[in-house]
Design an enzyme around this catalytic site. Structure first.
Site, PDB file in Angstrom:
ATOM      1  N   ASP A 150      -5.215  -6.632   5.879  1.00 26.67           N
ATOM      2  CA  ASP A 150      -6.422  -5.955   5.399  1.00 26.67           C
ATOM      3  C   ASP A 150      -7.486  -7.001   5.044  1.00 26.67           C
ATOM      4  OD1 ASP A 150      -8.147  -4.020   4.437  1.00 26.67           O
ATOM      5  OD2 ASP A 150      -7.139  -3.816   2.498  1.00 26.67           O
ATOM      6  N   ASP A 163     -10.975  -8.440   7.553  1.00 28.30           N
ATOM      7  CA  ASP A 163     -12.392  -8.422   7.134  1.00 28.30           C
ATOM      8  C   ASP A 163     -13.008  -9.808   7.331  1.00 28.30           C
ATOM      9  OD1 ASP A 163     -12.197  -5.769   6.307  1.00 28.30           O
ATOM     10  OD2 ASP A 163     -13.314  -6.116   4.454  1.00 28.30           O
ATOM     11  N   LYS A 188       3.545 -15.477   3.133  1.00 27.08           N
ATOM     12  CA  LYS A 188       3.550 -16.287   1.910  1.00 27.08           C
ATOM     13  C   LYS A 188       5.012 -16.602   1.615  1.00 27.08           C
ATOM     14  CE  LYS A 188       1.394 -18.178  -1.605  1.00 27.08           C
ATOM     15  NZ  LYS A 188       0.479 -19.337  -1.461  1.00 27.08           N
ATOM     16  N   TYR A 203       0.815  -1.214   0.000  1.00 31.37           N
ATOM     17  CA  TYR A 203       0.000   0.000   0.000  1.00 31.37           C
ATOM     18  C   TYR A 203       0.849   1.265   0.000  1.00 31.37           C
ATOM     19  CZ  TYR A 203      -3.898  -3.161   1.098  1.00 31.37           C
ATOM     20  OH  TYR A 203      -4.827  -4.167   1.074  1.00 31.37           O
ATOM     21  N   ASP A 205      -2.834 -18.282   2.548  1.00 32.49           N
ATOM     22  CA  ASP A 205      -4.000 -18.959   1.951  1.00 32.49           C
ATOM     23  C   ASP A 205      -4.564 -19.997   2.922  1.00 32.49           C
ATOM     24  OD1 ASP A 205      -1.563 -20.220   1.554  1.00 32.49           O
ATOM     25  OD2 ASP A 205      -1.952 -20.869  -0.496  1.00 32.49           O
TER      26      ASP A 205
HETATM   27  C1  IPM Z   1      -9.074  -0.730   6.157  1.00 31.78           C
HETATM   28  C2  IPM Z   1      -9.542  -0.205   4.833  1.00 31.78           C
HETATM   29  C3  IPM Z   1      -8.457   0.676   4.229  1.00 31.78           C
HETATM   30  C4  IPM Z   1      -7.206  -0.167   4.111  1.00 31.78           C
HETATM   31  C5  IPM Z   1      -8.816   1.313   2.872  1.00 31.78           C
HETATM   32  C6  IPM Z   1     -10.055   2.171   2.983  1.00 31.78           C
HETATM   33  C7  IPM Z   1      -7.677   2.097   2.284  1.00 31.78           C
HETATM   34  O1  IPM Z   1      -9.894  -1.244   3.987  1.00 31.78           O
HETATM   35  O2  IPM Z   1      -8.792   0.082   7.053  1.00 31.78           O
HETATM   36  O3  IPM Z   1      -8.978  -1.948   6.286  1.00 31.78           O
HETATM   37  O4  IPM Z   1      -7.080  -0.938   3.176  1.00 31.78           O
HETATM   38  O5  IPM Z   1      -6.358  -0.084   4.976  1.00 31.78           O
HETATM   39 MG    MG Z   2      -9.857  -3.120   4.891  1.00 31.31          MG
END
Ligand code: IPM
Ligand code: MG
Length: 360
Positions: A251, A255, A195, A146, A227
């Site tokens: 990231d 989620d 990985k 990133y 994975d």
């Molecule tokens: C998070 C979000 C951010 C990230 C995005 C909005 C840039 O997905 O905080 O997880 O990828 O860090």
């Molecule tokens: Mg995120």
């Protein structure tokens, strides 16, 4: 004590959910004799609308002058919002990445815990959910893909896009140390997710983290390929305590970890630097589809405020009070739409804020 908190409500559901967290903090302030001053700052799409850029120097400087930052979410619908017609470095997400970098917030903590009351909202098999889980996702936040060099250009007549994934040993070591320190206060287990069967950067993560692990003989140290980890999270999440990983893997996996708690609306986060300073935000996004409808789940943001009290202000008793209040409303059966079973009564975002604030 008096605390100055930079408040970045942001876009989408951000303003609704941060308002609820402020309400709960004010309630904590009244009960425990603290004063929380909120300094409202713009970042993300709302900053683009006013200032033409997603993050200004002023926002950075003011945030730095505060004791901590409480954030909502930034961004809009990437297919329809005019913000996404701008060049990538001027879009809302660039503001978030920019403030993380400017404040040197390299360690992102995302605790994923299955509340017993929400077992039914957990999408996993009943016998898996029955075991429960309580893990701390630790995501490196200011390095890797990133933040690497990136460009898109024609090479030999072919349009080509390049992103680079770079880590140096110091970036790895500082978050690995934090991960082991946190593990010492938990169940003393760290799983490094990488990985390493393909990537050089992952092999460096392994080498450096193994060195750090040697200083923590009490902590069990495991490695897992990313994975496989994606699979293990839905198969047997109870096996995890601290999960340490780089930026993009974290990231994605955070989620996934949030969803198995029942909803991404339940997962708080803390982003820390070397000092006590931190930025606290829900792990979920701005959810433009439900923005302004007063139906978002404010719990992740409220729990982020609890993390702020704990990690930045050392107010453990007050943080406990928030976490207890959240458990209480869940036990009493109050649910926002995302965690309600079909047919179960639902409360709105602001009602959930009131219910938690009243129980402090
Ligand atoms: C998070 C979000 C951010 C990230 C995005 C909005 C840039 O997905 O905080 O997880 O990828 O860090
Ligand atoms: Mg995120």
């Amino acid at each position: 004590m008096k605390y100055r908190i930079a408040s970045i409500k942001g876009d989408g559901i951000g303003p609704e959910i941060v308002t609820q967290a402020q309400k709960v903090l004010n309630s904590v302030g009244e009960k425990y004799g603290h004063e929380f001053e909120f300094v409202e700052l713009l970042m993300g799409g709302c900053s683009i609308d006013v200032n033409g850029v997603p993050l200004t120097e002023e926002t950075i400087e003011t945030a730095k002058s505060c004791d901590a930052v409480l954030m909502g979410s930034i961004g809009g619908d990437t297919r329809t919002s005019p913000w996404y017609k701008l060049e990538p470095s001027k879009r809302p997400e660039a503001g978030l990445l920019g403030i993380r970098k400017a404040l040197k917030l390299f360690a992102n903590l995302r605790p994923a815990y299955l509340y017993p009351e929400l077992k039914e909202a957990c999408p996993l098999k009943e016998e898996v959910a029955a075991k429960g889980f309580d893990m701390m996702m630790m995501r490196e936040l200011t390095g890797g893909l990133y933040f690497g060099e990136r460009y898109t250009k024609e090479i030999d007549g072919v349009m080509t896009a390049v992103d680079t994934l770079t880590y140096n040993e110091n970036e790895i070591r500082r978050i690995a140390i934090k991960a082991f320190d946190i593990a010492m206060k938990r169940r003393k287990k760290v799983t490094l997710v990488d990985k390493a069967n393909v990537l050089d950067s992952s092999r460096l993560w392994r080498k450096v983290t193994e060195e750090v692990a040697a200083d923590y003989p009490e902590v069990e140290f495991l490695v897992m390929l990313v994975d496989n980890c994606a699979m293990q999270l839905v198969k047997d999440p109870a096996q995890f305590d601290v999960v340490l990983t780089e930026n993009m893997f974290g990231d994605i996996l955070s989620d996934e970890a949030s969803m198995i708690t029942g909803s991404i609306g339940m997962l708080p986060s803390a982003s820390l630097n070397e000092t006590k300073f931190g930025l606290y935000e829900p792990s979920g996004g701005s959810a433009p589809d439900i923005a302004g409808k007063n139906i978002a789940n404010p719990i992740a943001t409220i729990l982020s405020a609890a993390m702020m009290l704990r990690y930045s202000f050392d107010l453990d008793r007050e943080a406990d009070a928030i976490e207890e209040a959240v458990k209480k409303v869940l036990r009493e059966g109050y649910r926002t739409i995302d965690i309600a079973k079909s047919g179960e009564p639902q409360v709105k975002c602001d009602e959930m804020g009131d219910l938690i604030a009243e129980r402090i």
